[in-house]
Motif scaffolding. Structure first.
Motif, PDB file in Angstrom:
ATOM      1  N   GLN A  78      23.272 -15.183  33.325  1.00 40.66           N
ATOM      2  CA  GLN A  78      22.255 -14.305  32.742  1.00 40.66           C
ATOM      3  C   GLN A  78      21.230 -15.098  31.948  1.00 40.66           C
ATOM      4  O   GLN A  78      20.042 -14.763  31.942  1.00 40.66           O
ATOM      5  CB  GLN A  78      22.924 -13.262  31.844  1.00 40.66           C
ATOM      6  CG  GLN A  78      23.601 -12.142  32.608  1.00 40.66           C
ATOM      7  CD  GLN A  78      24.105 -11.055  31.693  1.00 40.66           C
ATOM      8  OE1 GLN A  78      24.745 -11.335  30.681  1.00 40.66           O
ATOM      9  NE2 GLN A  78      23.859  -9.807  32.038  1.00 40.66           N
ATOM     10  N   ASN A 133      18.973 -10.824  33.182  1.00 38.62           N
ATOM     11  CA  ASN A 133      20.005  -9.793  33.169  1.00 38.62           C
ATOM     12  C   ASN A 133      20.144  -9.054  34.498  1.00 38.62           C
ATOM     13  O   ASN A 133      21.246  -8.716  34.923  1.00 38.62           O
ATOM     14  CB  ASN A 133      19.715  -8.784  32.057  1.00 38.62           C
ATOM     15  CG  ASN A 133      19.962  -9.359  30.680  1.00 38.62           C
ATOM     16  OD1 ASN A 133      20.769 -10.281  30.522  1.00 38.62           O
ATOM     17  ND2 ASN A 133      19.265  -8.844  29.681  1.00 38.62           N
ATOM     18  N   LYS A 171      24.210  -6.462  26.943  1.00 41.80           N
ATOM     19  CA  LYS A 171      22.988  -7.228  27.198  1.00 41.80           C
ATOM     20  C   LYS A 171      21.933  -6.473  27.996  1.00 41.80           C
ATOM     21  O   LYS A 171      20.772  -6.871  28.009  1.00 41.80           O
ATOM     22  CB  LYS A 171      23.342  -8.517  27.934  1.00 41.80           C
ATOM     23  CG  LYS A 171      24.117  -9.510  27.079  1.00 41.80           C
ATOM     24  CD  LYS A 171      24.206 -10.862  27.747  1.00 41.80           C
ATOM     25  CE  LYS A 171      24.855 -11.886  26.823  1.00 41.80           C
ATOM     26  NZ  LYS A 171      24.894 -13.239  27.430  1.00 41.80           N
TER      27      LYS A 171
END
Length: 548
Positions: A119, A124, A366
């Protein structure tokens, strides 16, 4: 066959003891959470895992129900034999390679999960796509080892397999949900010790049974079936090497491995755990090897099992349970059943924690809720454990197809995820475009090689592809070839897009992944700590005094 009451009682006692250990570890984890990051305590044990606990949980994770059952099965199969047992050597090489090359870069930045560097480099969105193969692998792994336990219980205790599957799944979910890595690690210690003692007790009884011929003789001489030592035909050598490399490298890119090495208190300790675990993992295969050899050396007509043999009945996958039931005394078979149960739970809890950790930390925190509190993330972990565990439990009832899906998911992790991990850790300059191209290319290339379990015929006929018993078999090392093609495509597409965008051959308005912006981002200003209230008051006083 009547219900084996003593065996049932012994299994209940073992499950109760395991659950009690898990609950005690959960209480210990709760104390740790008061003094540190709650998420890190749940996922990586607060990064201060005891050396021996870390070693035991690392070994127990890989020495699961599929490992001990599968090893015995391959040795027993007339068409395979010892020569085709890859897992002990492959897993040992994986631990050594992981310790030499992967532990230091992963620990140096204090990552929490395996997905963090992916990531960090690819963003992401791409990270969430790369999360799919290991998630499927963990669920299928959980399901397949539950299915192996169900088959063993049905043979030894004459209890319907679904009962043991449901009870085992509920036990694992409860203590993993409450204690995270602490519960998993401490129960693994108990399970590995019990597994080692039980299997080492069972093997001699199977070898000394009057119906079993000396395995040294049947290793090289054909008696009841082909010699159990097996052989590798020249035409199958490339496939044999491919399978070994697949296990050695493909076993690294899993969260269950990094979860343990990231939990160690230091890099040197993590490396030592990895090296020693490799040797112990290989040693743990010895009892299963002997049990498989005993099965291949047995005249089944002298046992109550009778003829035809397990191979002729198509029951080779249950050979460990059959040997325990028909070649060992009752109390020994019960101990063997406990070993299988311990092996199953030691791997099932690890896969459950692995998938839920990555989902809660990398997807939920996230991507979905960046402002989520520690308590909220922990609850998401627990909910995902229930969801993933329930899905795996449901799949365990279709065991044959689940094994095939597990192997396919493992191949996808090797072909698609392992090259991505290598790029972010060792090859600077790769970007999101290269990652996406590698994922798509590797996935398509793997499917084009065909998959008999899903009834997908091969579109690409690699050299040596042949039709065997109505199904195509690829003798070319296509797994490793696919992995290398994925790796090459990530690097080439990354560098090509960087050049095209940097030289304005392609307008930067098409740079939807902001690759050029990231590569030319200005250096961040040194971060300073926020002044305390006392420091602010002092500055105000100095300012007032200066004006007066």
């Amino acid at each position: 066959m009547p219900l084996n009451v003593p065996g049932l009682v012994a299994v209940i006692v073992f499950y109760g003891f395991t659950l009690a250990t898990g609950l005690w570890a959960a209480w210990k984890a709760k104390k740790e959470k008061r003094g540190g990051n709650q998420t890190e305590v749940a996922i990586v044990g607060g990064r201060n895992m005891n050396f021996f606990v870390g070693l035991f949980t690392t070994v127990a994770t890989w020495v699961g129900g599929a490992y001990i059952n599968g090893t015995a099965e391959i040795v027993y199969l007339p068409s395979r034999g010892l020569a085709w047992v890859h897992a002990p050597l492959g897993f040992s090489l994986a631990f050594i390679i992981g310790g030499l090359f992967f532990i230091k870069p992963m620990r140096s930045k204090k990552y929490v999960t395996m997905m963090d560097p992916l990531q960090e480099t690819y963003g992401n969105t791409m990270g969430s796509i790369l999360f799919i193969p290991p998630l499927l692998g963990d669920i299928f792994w959980f399901a397949s080892i539950l299915a192996s336990l169900g088959a063993t219980v049905s043979v030894i205790l004459d209890v319907t397999g679904f009962v043991s599957i449901i009870v085992s799944a509920c036990t694992v979910i409860v203590y993993t949900l409450l204690g995270g890595l602490y519960s998993v690690a401490y129960t693994d210690v108990i399970q590995l010790i019990f597994m080692l003692i039980s299997l080492c007790t069972c093997a001699p009884f199977a070898l000394m049974n009057p119906a079993t011929t000396n395995i040294a003789y049947t290793a090289v001489h054909e008696l009841y079936q082909a010699p159990w030592i097996g052989k590798i035909e020249t035409e199958y050598l490339a496939r044999w090497v491919d399978d070994l490399i697949f296990l050695a490298l493909g076993s690294i890119a899993w969260q269950v491995y990094f979860q343990r090495v990231l939990a160690a208190s230091s890099t040197s300790q993590a490396r030592l755990i990895s090296y020693i675990a490799g040797f112990i993992c290989a040693f743990m295969a010895v009892p299963s090897l002997l049990i498989g050899a005993a099965a291949a050396s047995t005249d089944w007509n002298q046992t109550t099992y009778g003829l035809p043999s397990p191979a002729e009945r198509g029951e080779s996958s249950m050979i460990l349970a059959i040997v325990l039931q028909y070649l060992c005394p009752t109390y020994v078979s019960i101990a063997g059943l406990g070993a299988v149960a311990a092996a199953v739970m030691s791997s099932a809890d690890s896969s459950l924690l692995s998938s839920s950790s990555m989902f809660a930390h990398n997807i939920y925190k996230k991507m979905l809720r960046k402002q989520a509190s520690e308590k909220e993330i922990l609850w998401i972990m627990r909910i995902s454990m229930v969801v993933f565990g329930s899905a795996a439990t449901g799949m365990a009832f279709v065991s044959r197809s689940i094994y095939d899906l597990w192997f396919l998911a493992g191949e996808l992790v090797y072909a698609v995820l392992f090259p991505q991990l290598c790029c972010v850790l060792f090859i600077p300059g790769t970007n999101t475009y290269g990652s996406a191209a590698g994922f798509l290319f590797g996935f398509i290339l793997r499917l084009l090689a065909g998959e008999n379990s899903l009834r997908i015929p091969p579109i690409i006929h690699y050299p040596g592809c042949r039709l065997v018993d109505g199904a195509y078999v690829q003798l070319f090392p296509f797994k490793t070839f696919t992995m290398l093609c994925t790796l090459a495509s990530i690097i080439l597409v990354s560098y090509l897009t960087e050049i095209l965008l940097r030289k304005n051959i392609v307008s930067t308005k098409w740079d939807v992944c902001n690759v050029v912006r990231k590569s030319h981002a200005p250096l961040a200003c040194p971060r300073t700590e926020e002044p305390t209230d006392h420091q602010v008051n002092e500055m105000l006083m100095h300012s007032i005094e200066g004006h007066t």
